[in-house]
Design a protein around this motif. Sequence first.
Motif, short mmCIF file in Angstrom:
data_model
loop_
_atom_site.label_atom_id
_atom_site.label_comp_id
_atom_site.label_asym_id
_atom_site.label_seq_id
_atom_site.Cartn_x
_atom_site.Cartn_y
_atom_site.Cartn_z
N TYR A 114 -6.36 8.43 1.20
CA TYR A 114 -6.74 7.05 0.89
C TYR A 114 -5.79 6.05 1.53
O TYR A 114 -6.21 4.99 2.02
CB TYR A 114 -6.78 6.84 -0.63
CG TYR A 114 -7.90 7.56 -1.34
CD1 TYR A 114 -9.15 7.69 -0.76
CD2 TYR A 114 -7.69 8.10 -2.60
CE1 TYR A 114 -10.18 8.35 -1.42
CE2 TYR A 114 -8.72 8.75 -3.27
CZ TYR A 114 -9.96 8.87 -2.67
OH TYR A 114 -10.96 9.52 -3.32
N THR B 244 -6.36 -2.08 7.32
CA THR B 244 -5.43 -3.20 7.32
C THR B 244 -4.89 -3.47 8.71
O THR B 244 -4.75 -4.62 9.13
CB THR B 244 -4.26 -2.93 6.34
OG1 THR B 244 -4.80 -2.60 5.07
CG2 THR B 244 -3.38 -4.14 6.21
N MET C 12 0.82 -1.21 0.00
CA MET C 12 0.00 0.00 0.00
C MET C 12 0.85 1.27 0.00
O MET C 12 0.64 2.18 -0.81
CB MET C 12 -0.91 0.00 1.23
CG MET C 12 -1.87 1.16 1.25
SD MET C 12 -2.88 1.26 2.72
CE MET C 12 -2.91 -0.35 3.36
N GLY D 191 -6.71 3.08 4.19
CA GLY D 191 -6.30 1.68 3.95
C GLY D 191 -5.41 1.16 5.06
O GLY D 191 -5.52 -0.02 5.47
#
Length: 168
Positions: free
Chosen positions: A143, A151, A122, A147
Amino acid sequence: MSSQKAVQLSLGAARSLSTGLARLQAASAQGMLVASQGAAQVSEKPVMMATQGPILGVTPSAIASGIRAQAAASPMSLHKQAVLPNSLVQERAMSVLAASKMVGAGCATIALAGVGAGLGVMFGSLINGAARNPNIAKQLVGYALLGFALTESIALFSLLVVFLILFA
């Protein structure tokens, strides 16, 4: 079959045969050989079966008794004879439980490897996207943080399961 196994088998057979011979000699010395026909009768000489002759001068029953004695004294049959005290059985059960907890906790931490790989991919993609298009870098960081939070929640759930396994 390896030669060592064959030697062990032949040594075991010789040991059984010698045990049977020793019992035969002891029985004949005491005059206690019993006929296998009808009622028990005491005889002075070794009794042989009608259809088979003696093997090396030994009756089949003497050989069989030697084999049975050898099998009873083998280490493989000791587990049937040994009776463990209750405290030892409970101690073994507790050690098996502790080992099972450790194995379960180790299996539950496998999810942490996936979380680490996911975070690496990521943030690598964040750097790649910001380098290609610097105009939307602030939007990409938002973003990436979303994420990251999602996660990382998987890692926290995994650690929760590990602690439940170990301490519950």
